[in-house]
Design a protein around this motif. Structure first.
Motif, mmCIF file in Angstrom:
data_model
loop_
_atom_site.group_PDB
_atom_site.id
_atom_site.type_symbol
_atom_site.label_atom_id
_atom_site.label_comp_id
_atom_site.label_asym_id
_atom_site.label_seq_id
_atom_site.Cartn_x
_atom_site.Cartn_y
_atom_site.Cartn_z
ATOM 1 N N ILE A 85 0.855 -1.191 0.000
ATOM 2 C CA ILE A 85 0.000 0.000 0.000
ATOM 3 C C ILE A 85 0.889 1.239 0.000
ATOM 4 O O ILE A 85 1.754 1.404 0.870
ATOM 5 C CB ILE A 85 -0.929 0.015 1.236
ATOM 6 N N ASP A 86 0.694 2.104 -0.997
ATOM 7 C CA ASP A 86 1.480 3.330 -1.108
ATOM 8 C C ASP A 86 0.765 4.459 -0.363
ATOM 9 O O ASP A 86 -0.379 4.791 -0.662
ATOM 10 C CB ASP A 86 1.655 3.691 -2.583
ATOM 11 N N LEU A 87 1.447 5.022 0.628
ATOM 12 C CA LEU A 87 0.856 6.108 1.425
ATOM 13 C C LEU A 87 1.136 7.482 0.825
ATOM 14 O O LEU A 87 0.535 8.476 1.264
ATOM 15 C CB LEU A 87 1.388 6.054 2.862
ATOM 16 N N GLY A 88 2.055 7.568 -0.129
ATOM 17 C CA GLY A 88 2.394 8.866 -0.713
ATOM 18 C C GLY A 88 3.162 9.734 0.265
ATOM 19 O O GLY A 88 3.669 9.276 1.293
ATOM 20 N N SER A 89 3.245 11.025 -0.031
ATOM 21 C CA SER A 89 3.947 11.959 0.866
ATOM 22 C C SER A 89 3.102 12.198 2.113
ATOM 23 O O SER A 89 1.871 12.257 2.045
ATOM 24 C CB SER A 89 4.208 13.280 0.141
ATOM 25 N N GLN A 90 3.799 12.340 3.245
ATOM 26 C CA GLN A 90 3.115 12.500 4.524
ATOM 27 C C GLN A 90 3.836 13.519 5.390
ATOM 28 O O GLN A 90 5.050 13.718 5.276
ATOM 29 C CB GLN A 90 3.057 11.162 5.282
ATOM 30 N N THR A 91 3.062 14.174 6.246
ATOM 31 C CA THR A 91 3.638 15.053 7.267
ATOM 32 C C THR A 91 3.713 14.284 8.584
ATOM 33 O O THR A 91 3.187 13.177 8.704
ATOM 34 C CB THR A 91 2.785 16.318 7.454
ATOM 35 N N ALA A 92 4.358 14.880 9.577
ATOM 36 C CA ALA A 92 4.516 14.214 10.867
ATOM 37 C C ALA A 92 3.159 13.928 11.492
ATOM 38 O O ALA A 92 2.244 14.748 11.442
ATOM 39 C CB ALA A 92 5.363 15.080 11.794
ATOM 40 N N GLY A 93 3.045 12.741 12.080
ATOM 41 C CA GLY A 93 1.785 12.343 12.710
ATOM 42 C C GLY A 93 1.435 10.908 12.373
ATOM 43 O O GLY A 93 2.312 10.116 12.002
ATOM 44 N N ASN A 94 0.171 10.551 12.503
ATOM 45 C CA ASN A 94 -0.300 9.210 12.185
ATOM 46 C C ASN A 94 -0.969 9.208 10.814
ATOM 47 O O ASN A 94 -1.936 9.934 10.584
ATOM 48 C CB ASN A 94 -1.295 8.714 13.241
ATOM 49 N N ALA A 95 -0.442 8.388 9.923
ATOM 50 C CA ALA A 95 -1.012 8.259 8.584
ATOM 51 C C ALA A 95 -1.899 7.016 8.551
ATOM 52 O O ALA A 95 -1.455 5.912 8.901
ATOM 53 C CB ALA A 95 0.090 8.143 7.548
ATOM 54 N N THR A 96 -3.134 7.167 8.146
ATOM 55 C CA THR A 96 -4.087 6.056 8.125
ATOM 56 C C THR A 96 -4.026 5.308 6.792
ATOM 57 O O THR A 96 -3.874 5.933 5.739
ATOM 58 C CB THR A 96 -5.518 6.583 8.343
ATOM 59 N N PHE A 97 -4.112 3.977 6.885
ATOM 60 C CA PHE A 97 -4.213 3.172 5.667
ATOM 61 C C PHE A 97 -5.355 2.171 5.835
ATOM 62 O O PHE A 97 -5.703 1.785 6.953
ATOM 63 C CB PHE A 97 -2.895 2.447 5.357
ATOM 64 N N ILE A 98 -5.928 1.756 4.714
ATOM 65 C CA ILE A 98 -7.031 0.799 4.718
ATOM 66 C C ILE A 98 -6.687 -0.358 3.778
ATOM 67 O O ILE A 98 -6.267 -0.132 2.626
ATOM 68 C CB ILE A 98 -8.353 1.461 4.267
ATOM 69 N N TRP A 99 -6.827 -1.581 4.272
ATOM 70 C CA TRP A 99 -6.621 -2.760 3.431
ATOM 71 C C TRP A 99 -7.968 -3.447 3.234
ATOM 72 O O TRP A 99 -8.653 -3.764 4.206
ATOM 73 C CB TRP A 99 -5.617 -3.717 4.074
ATOM 74 N N ASP A 100 -8.309 -3.691 1.970
ATOM 75 C CA ASP A 100 -9.605 -4.292 1.656
ATOM 76 C C ASP A 100 -9.585 -5.819 1.634
ATOM 77 O O ASP A 100 -10.559 -6.454 1.219
ATOM 78 C CB ASP A 100 -10.112 -3.756 0.313
ATOM 79 N N GLY A 101 -8.479 -6.413 2.061
ATOM 80 C CA GLY A 101 -8.401 -7.872 2.111
ATOM 81 C C GLY A 101 -8.074 -8.510 0.779
ATOM 82 O O GLY A 101 -8.258 -9.720 0.605
ATOM 83 N N LYS A 102 -7.546 -7.725 -0.174
ATOM 84 C CA LYS A 102 -7.197 -8.248 -1.494
ATOM 85 C C LYS A 102 -5.705 -8.091 -1.747
ATOM 86 O O LYS A 102 -5.041 -7.243 -1.132
ATOM 87 C CB LYS A 102 -7.998 -7.521 -2.574
ATOM 88 N N ASP A 103 -5.182 -8.924 -2.655
ATOM 89 C CA ASP A 103 -3.771 -8.834 -3.003
ATOM 90 C C ASP A 103 -3.557 -7.766 -4.076
ATOM 91 O O ASP A 103 -4.498 -7.060 -4.467
ATOM 92 C CB ASP A 103 -3.229 -10.198 -3.433
ATOM 93 N N ASP A 104 -2.316 -7.676 -4.553
ATOM 94 C CA ASP A 104 -1.995 -6.649 -5.552
ATOM 95 C C ASP A 104 -2.739 -6.865 -6.867
ATOM 96 O O ASP A 104 -2.936 -5.907 -7.638
ATOM 97 C CB ASP A 104 -0.480 -6.627 -5.814
ATOM 98 N N ALA A 105 -3.171 -8.103 -7.116
ATOM 99 C CA ALA A 105 -3.902 -8.393 -8.358
ATOM 100 C C ALA A 105 -5.398 -8.173 -8.199
ATOM 101 O O ALA A 105 -6.162 -8.384 -9.146
ATOM 102 C CB ALA A 105 -3.625 -9.830 -8.792
#
Length: 240
Positions: free
Chosen positions: A156-176
Motif C-alpha cells: 500500500i502506497d501512502l504517498g507523501s506525509q507530514t509528521a503524525g499518524n497516517a491512516t491506511f485501509i486494506w480491503d483484504g485483497k492482493d496486488d492483483a
C-alpha cells in the motif's frame, strides 16, 4: 543500757544489695520480654507498648528513667501508631484500586483495540484500518503486507506525509485484486530519510481475548487474540 547503730556506714545501695529485693535490668530480661511481646514477628504498636511497660516495671529504682527519655519513647509510640494507621489506609486504597482494575478489565474483554505491533489477525471479508507513525515530513511511505508464510500479498502506497499518524485501509485483497484468506498477516511500514530506508511503527487493530491483573500492583495486561500480551498503557484506541 546503750544502743549501737549497726547500720552506720552502710548506704541504701548496700542495704538493697543484701536484701531480697532484686532489680531486673539485664539485657537477657529485656530480650525475654521482647520475644514474649513480639513472638519473633514484626514489632507492632501493641508489642511496643508492652515492652515499654515491662521496661518501666523493671527499671532500677535507684536510677529511674529520665523524664526526657520517657517522653521520647512515648513520641516514638505515637509515631509507630500513626505509621500503622497509614499502612492500613494505603492497603485499603490498594485493594480498591485492584477492584477498580478488575471492573475495567471485565469491560475490555471482547472489544477491539488499536495498539503498536507488526501483526494482526485479519478478517479479509471486510476492510481493515491501521495507522503508521510518521516521525517527520517524508516524500513517500509504503506498507508491505505478508502472509503467515512470509509471502508478500499487498503493498500500500501512502504517498507523501507530514509528521503524525497516517491512516491506511486494506480491503483484504492482493496486488492483483484477488481476495486472500483470513488469518494472521504482518505489516511492515517503511520510508526513506536521507537516502536511507527507515522502518516505521504501525498501529494495528486486535481483539482483547482476556486480561491479566497484577497481584503486586503492576500494570494491567491485555491478552490479544492470536497476538500475545500488551500493556494497557500502550493501547492507542479502544473500540467496540
Amino acid at each position: 543500757m546503750s544502743v549501737t547503730d549497726t547500720t552506720s556506714g552502710l548506704s541504701l545501695n548496700d542495704i538493697l544489695a543484701n536484701s531480697s529485693i532484686k532489680t531486673n535490668t539485664s539485657a537477657d530480661g529485656l530480650a525475654a520480654a521482647t520475644n514474649s511481646a513480639t513472638g519473633k514477628k514484626a514489632l507492632g504498636k501493641d508489642a511496643f507498648l508492652q515492652l515499654l511497660v515491662t521496661q518501666l516495671k523493671n527499671q532500677n529504682p535507684l536510677e529511674p528513667q529520665d523524664n526526657g527519655e520517657f517522653v521520647a519513647q512515648l513520641a516514638q509510640f505515637s509515631s509507630l501508631e500513626g505509621i500503622t494507621t497509614l499502612n492500613d489506609t494505603v492497603s485499603g486504597i490498594a485493594g480498591n484500586y485492584n477492584s477498580s482494575q478488575a471492573l475495567q478489565a471485565s469491560s475490555l474483554v471482547g472489544r477491539s483495540v488499536v495498539a503498536p505491533g507488526d501483526k494482526a489477525v485479519v478478517d479479509t471479508s471486510k476492510s481493515m484500518t491501521g495507522t503508521v507513525v510518521i516521525p517527520g515530513s517524508v516524500a513517500g511511505a509504503t506498507v508491505k503486507i505478508t502472509d503467515k508464510d512470509g509471502k508478500a500479498v499487498r503493498t500500500i502506497d501512502l504517498g507523501s506525509q507530514t509528521a503524525g499518524n497516517a491512516t491506511f485501509i486494506w480491503d483484504g485483497k492482493d496486488d492483483a485484486g484477488k481476495p486472500v484468506d483470513s488469518g494472521t498477516y504482518t505489516f511492515a511500514a517503511t520510508t526513506t530519510i536521507d537516502d536511507q530506508a527507515v522502518s516505521l511503527i504501525t498501529n494495528l487493530p486486535a481483539t482483547v481475548n482476556s486480561v491479566t491483573i497484577s497481584q503486586t500492583g503492576g500494570e494491567l495486561m491485555l491478552n490479544l487474540a492470536g497476538l500475545g500480551s500488551i500493556a494497557l498503557s500502550k493501547v492507542q484506541t479502544i473500540g467496540m
